[in-house]
Design a protein around this motif. Structure first.
Motif, PDB file in Angstrom:
ATOM      1  N   ILE A 177      67.953  73.754  17.174  1.00 15.20           N
ATOM      2  CA  ILE A 177      68.050  74.303  18.367  1.00 15.20           C
ATOM      3  C   ILE A 177      67.172  75.017  18.936  1.00 15.20           C
ATOM      4  CG2 ILE A 177      70.558  74.472  17.908  1.00 15.20           C
ATOM      5  CD1 ILE A 177      70.392  77.298  17.868  1.00 15.20           C
ATOM      6  N   SER A 178      66.635  75.187  20.241  1.00 20.57           N
ATOM      7  CA  SER A 178      65.249  75.737  20.734  1.00 20.57           C
ATOM      8  C   SER A 178      65.666  77.333  20.826  1.00 20.57           C
ATOM      9  CB  SER A 178      64.952  75.220  21.955  1.00 20.57           C
ATOM     10  OG  SER A 178      63.898  76.048  22.256  1.00 20.57           O
ATOM     11  N   VAL A 179      65.201  78.176  20.336  1.00 17.99           N
ATOM     12  CA  VAL A 179      65.085  79.649  20.580  1.00 17.99           C
ATOM     13  C   VAL A 179      63.847  80.077  21.347  1.00 17.99           C
ATOM     14  CG1 VAL A 179      66.772  80.206  18.822  1.00 17.99           C
ATOM     15  CG2 VAL A 179      64.267  80.089  18.202  1.00 17.99           C
ATOM     16  N   ASP A 180      63.088  79.349  21.604  1.00 20.23           N
ATOM     17  CA  ASP A 180      61.723  79.754  22.243  1.00 20.23           C
ATOM     18  C   ASP A 180      61.465  78.516  23.121  1.00 20.23           C
ATOM     19  OD1 ASP A 180      59.384  80.742  23.143  1.00 20.23           O
ATOM     20  OD2 ASP A 180      58.351  80.578  21.157  1.00 20.23           O
ATOM     21  N   LEU A 181      61.962  78.474  24.325  1.00 21.16           N
ATOM     22  CA  LEU A 181      61.980  77.277  25.097  1.00 21.16           C
ATOM     23  C   LEU A 181      60.595  76.961  25.667  1.00 21.16           C
ATOM     24  CD1 LEU A 181      63.749  77.892  28.727  1.00 21.16           C
ATOM     25  CD2 LEU A 181      62.479  79.566  27.296  1.00 21.16           C
ATOM     26  N   ASP A 182      59.753  77.735  25.845  1.00 22.79           N
ATOM     27  CA  ASP A 182      58.374  77.505  25.938  1.00 22.79           C
ATOM     28  C   ASP A 182      57.575  77.529  24.706  1.00 22.79           C
ATOM     29  OD1 ASP A 182      58.878  77.919  28.745  1.00 22.79           O
ATOM     30  OD2 ASP A 182      58.831  79.984  28.482  1.00 22.79           O
ATOM     31  N   SER A 190      61.298  68.335  20.646  1.00 24.00           N
ATOM     32  CA  SER A 190      61.771  69.528  21.603  1.00 24.00           C
ATOM     33  C   SER A 190      60.621  70.699  21.297  1.00 24.00           C
ATOM     34  CB  SER A 190      62.963  70.083  21.187  1.00 24.00           C
ATOM     35  OG  SER A 190      63.477  71.263  21.930  1.00 24.00           O
ATOM     36  N   ARG A 191      60.984  71.723  21.797  1.00 27.41           N
ATOM     37  CA  ARG A 191      59.858  73.098  21.661  1.00 27.41           C
ATOM     38  C   ARG A 191      60.654  74.218  20.925  1.00 27.41           C
ATOM     39  NH1 ARG A 191      55.248  73.548  24.259  1.00 27.41           N
ATOM     40  NH2 ARG A 191      54.824  71.538  25.593  1.00 27.41           N
ATOM     41  N   ILE A 197      59.640  77.664  13.522  1.00 28.70           N
ATOM     42  CA  ILE A 197      59.279  78.628  13.362  1.00 28.70           C
ATOM     43  C   ILE A 197      59.672  79.360  11.837  1.00 28.70           C
ATOM     44  CG2 ILE A 197      59.546  81.243  14.070  1.00 28.70           C
ATOM     45  CD1 ILE A 197      60.393  80.123  16.894  1.00 28.70           C
TER      46      ILE A 197
ATOM     47  N   SER B 178      70.171  83.285  23.464  1.00 30.85           N
ATOM     48  CA  SER B 178      68.894  83.526  23.727  1.00 30.85           C
ATOM     49  C   SER B 178      68.288  82.151  23.611  1.00 30.85           C
ATOM     50  CB  SER B 178      68.240  84.654  22.717  1.00 30.85           C
ATOM     51  OG  SER B 178      66.862  84.569  22.818  1.00 30.85           O
ATOM     52  N   VAL B 179      67.551  81.722  24.636  1.00 31.98           N
ATOM     53  CA  VAL B 179      66.644  80.433  24.336  1.00 31.98           C
ATOM     54  C   VAL B 179      65.192  80.937  24.760  1.00 31.98           C
ATOM     55  CG1 VAL B 179      68.366  78.803  25.288  1.00 31.98           C
ATOM     56  CG2 VAL B 179      67.141  80.251  27.015  1.00 31.98           C
ATOM     57  N   ASP B 180      65.022  82.162  24.732  1.00 27.29           N
ATOM     58  CA  ASP B 180      63.591  82.803  24.848  1.00 27.29           C
ATOM     59  C   ASP B 180      63.470  83.975  23.994  1.00 27.29           C
ATOM     60  OD1 ASP B 180      61.150  83.303  25.568  1.00 27.29           O
ATOM     61  OD2 ASP B 180      61.517  83.627  27.789  1.00 27.29           O
ATOM     62  N   LEU B 181      63.480  83.966  22.580  1.00 20.45           N
ATOM     63  CA  LEU B 181      63.547  84.983  21.783  1.00 20.45           C
ATOM     64  C   LEU B 181      62.511  86.045  22.332  1.00 20.45           C
ATOM     65  CD1 LEU B 181      62.739  84.193  18.052  1.00 20.45           C
ATOM     66  CD2 LEU B 181      61.579  83.095  20.040  1.00 20.45           C
ATOM     67  N   GLN B 245      65.899  74.486  33.352  1.00 21.83           N
ATOM     68  CA  GLN B 245      65.307  74.515  31.856  1.00 21.83           C
ATOM     69  C   GLN B 245      66.052  75.447  30.754  1.00 21.83           C
ATOM     70  OE1 GLN B 245      61.357  76.063  31.623  1.00 21.83           O
ATOM     71  NE2 GLN B 245      60.774  75.180  29.855  1.00 21.83           N
ATOM     72  N   ALA B 253      71.200  73.228  22.717  1.00 24.80           N
ATOM     73  CA  ALA B 253      71.766  73.818  21.438  1.00 24.80           C
ATOM     74  C   ALA B 253      73.013  73.726  21.252  1.00 24.80           C
ATOM     75  CB  ALA B 253      71.432  75.405  21.646  1.00 24.80           C
ATOM     76  N   THR B 256      73.728  70.441  19.863  1.00 25.97           N
ATOM     77  CA  THR B 256      73.127  70.281  18.480  1.00 25.97           C
ATOM     78  C   THR B 256      74.066  70.905  17.479  1.00 25.97           C
ATOM     79  OG1 THR B 256      70.789  69.895  19.469  1.00 25.97           O
ATOM     80  CG2 THR B 256      71.088  70.482  17.147  1.00 25.97           C
ATOM     81  N   ASP B 286      64.096  67.115  27.082  1.00 24.74           N
ATOM     82  CA  ASP B 286      63.197  67.643  26.303  1.00 24.74           C
ATOM     83  C   ASP B 286      63.493  68.338  25.266  1.00 24.74           C
ATOM     84  OD1 ASP B 286      61.190  66.825  28.521  1.00 24.74           O
ATOM     85  OD2 ASP B 286      61.480  68.487  29.537  1.00 24.74           O
ATOM     86  N   TYR B 287      64.888  68.783  25.465  1.00 27.32           N
ATOM     87  CA  TYR B 287      65.361  69.729  24.544  1.00 27.32           C
ATOM     88  C   TYR B 287      66.625  68.961  23.700  1.00 27.32           C
ATOM     89  CZ  TYR B 287      63.147  73.391  26.852  1.00 27.32           C
ATOM     90  OH  TYR B 287      61.962  74.067  27.467  1.00 27.32           O
ATOM     91  N   THR B 289      67.128  66.348  21.629  1.00 33.79           N
ATOM     92  CA  THR B 289      66.049  65.091  21.064  1.00 33.79           C
ATOM     93  C   THR B 289      66.736  64.242  19.884  1.00 33.79           C
ATOM     94  OG1 THR B 289      65.212  66.664  19.472  1.00 33.79           O
ATOM     95  CG2 THR B 289      63.979  66.364  21.762  1.00 33.79           C
TER      96      THR B 289
END
Lengths: 326, 326
Positions: A177-182, A190-191, A197, B178-181, B245, B253, B256, B286-287, B289
């Motif tokens: 799962i993405s916790v840092d979409l950028d 994915s990213r 991490i 959170s998708v952007d920690l 996004q 997430a 998944t 993108d996410y 995957t």
């Protein structure tokens, strides 16, 4: 825990489960009793880089060794925990590290090799979760996330008191799962995935990139970074703190989505102990903010290297019509 | 869908469910039949800024109006969907927008006000999910995420064919994962939450910050940004793409973690249609995957403003011992 199965004209007492734990390094098999004890075991190296039939022959050798046991006739079910992805609905596996198996019909082949035993297939993270719930740190918890933080990051879920493998047997795959979409690209496509991490190789990579120097033995593993962190190296400490932050965001996301009350951390990186768990618990207070997730606790795994076998057995038992409490 | 309940010495046919939908703006009540049709309804404004007893009196007025219906005696259960957080295990609610209710014992008070009807409490996102699963876009899907993207971002889950409210009735709260920690602080206390990026007010805020100019009517709502995006304004388009996004990362997430195969998007921002859904579907590739989440589809919600009432009724029906298929 004793069930009766009719085989031919005989009614046999059958109280054991056969289990397979299939990974990129080894193929382990066991006969497991209703209390999770391993009574027989067999193991072969995984011929991971060879063709699919060669890999299957190694599985058959392990099964053959188990079938040679006088206990074999007491096994009426077989559980498989396999490196993923798996597809439980199709009965196939495609382990990333076993290129010869892509959509390999493992369930059918194992059923045939065992003379028709009912076979239950789940991913390896789900198997470890089943083991921790049955015998380990998640015992007695109706809603739990169990994780393996190692070369990769995997996991599984217990919801409403039962294992939640999902339709394909892969649920709980928290590593992707993405916790840092950028964030940084992950090999999955994915990213900013948790695994990108927080896995061991990424903890080591980050430490090296930021100037950590390995000791005279040249060991650049996450375990060496953990040792440096314990000795006070600030770069090593920071790399574990970043891993802990990503794990905390992923655990908090899981709790917010499905209401778990415990997260169990196993695997090689999990063995770093307080170097990981102390910053993880601190970061969890940053990300698990809603009232219904604030009582979430994080504990180390209790099951050892047999978790995959015990969990595969547990998953098979849980699918029995009369299953309860596994 | 008809059950028999003994009341005193009479065996009555009871085939209706009473439902309450409690939000920061209105308190709606209804009598709902076994097919999700609303046969009676009542509504009052929520005296949201007044003391807790005043708010409860508004609930009692709504219930009193329903109880005045000749159909009331056919109702044997009551479902409540409430703005969260709720605590279904304690029977209490603490809606963010109703400061007079903090840990308010709503279940007990409604049970008393209705002469002892069994009461089921869930969060409003869970209620809308129950409605979409019973009658709407998630019908026939055993594993679904339903979302409301509006002033806030909420949601709920269907797993293994059943609503998954979680122990406290709040599961599926995708707005606060959170998708952007390292992202912007969220009012919840965390950072980079889906809601902090994708809610209507945040879509509008981002567009304004990046130079979008509202039209002559001065409308700075997300709906106005959507209209500008439809007319080709690149800043407006970019703000929706960023929201898409974040929603995609959150939906991926969820898939998944628990293996959903459909995500249903409702709420005011959801009504932006393709301005949101086209970039959302693109970002999802993108996410999402891993092989087991690649067949995930995203569709608009089908239920209208009655979703909360219909879903509260569905949740109450689902807890009946003989429940099936709701």
């Amino acid at each position: 825990m004793v069930i009766k199965l009719r085989r031919g004209d005989l009614t046999l007492m059958t109280d054991l489960v056969a289990a397979l734990d299939i990974g990129g390094t080894k193929i382990a098999g066991a006969l497991v009793d209703g209390d999770g004890r391993i009574l027989e075991r067999a193991q072969r190296a995984t011929p991971a880089q060879q063709d699919g039939e060669t890999v299957m022959r190694a599985v058959e050798v392990v099964l053959g060794e188990l079938a040679g046991s006088p206990l074999w006739d007491r096994a009426s079910l077989l559980g498989i925990g396999s490196a993923g992805p798996v597809d439980a609905s199709a009965g196939t596996v495609s382990p990333v590290n076993v290129p010869g198996w892509r959509g390999f019909p493992l369930v059918e082949r194992v059923r045939t090799a065992t003379g028709g035993l009912p076979v239950e297939l789940i991913g390896d993270g789900v198997a470890i979760t089943a083991a921790e719930h049955w015998q380990g740190a998640a015992r007695g918890h109706d809603n739990a996330l169990c994780m393996v933080v190692s070369t990769g990051v995997g996991g599984g879920l217990v919801l409403n008191g039962q294992l939640h493998p999902g339709p394909t047997g892969n649920a709980g795959h928290i590593g992707h799962i993405s916790v840092d979409l950028d964030g940084d690209p992950c090999p999955c496509g994915s990213r900013g995935c948790v695994e990108r991490i927080a896995s061991g190789p990424n903890i080591a990579r980050r430490a090296l990139e930021q100037g950590w120097l390995p000791g005279p033995d040249g060991d650049t593993s996450a375990a060496a970074v953990a040792a440096a962190a314990r000795a006070g190296d600030p770069v090593a400490v920071a790399s574990f703190e970043r891993a802990a932050q990503a794990l905390a965001a992923g655990i908090a996301a899981t709790a917010t989505l499905v209401e778990i009350d415990i997260a169990v951390i196993g695997g090689g990186v999990g063995k770093a102990g307080d170097i990981l768990l102390t910053p993880l618990r601190k970061a969890l207070t940053d990300y698990a903010t809603l009232s219904f997730v604030q009582r979430l606790t994080v504990v180390p795994a209790q099951m050892g290297t047999d978790a995959g076998l015990v969990g595969a057995a547990a998953a098979a038992l849980a699918r029995r019509p009369d299953a309860a409490g596994v």
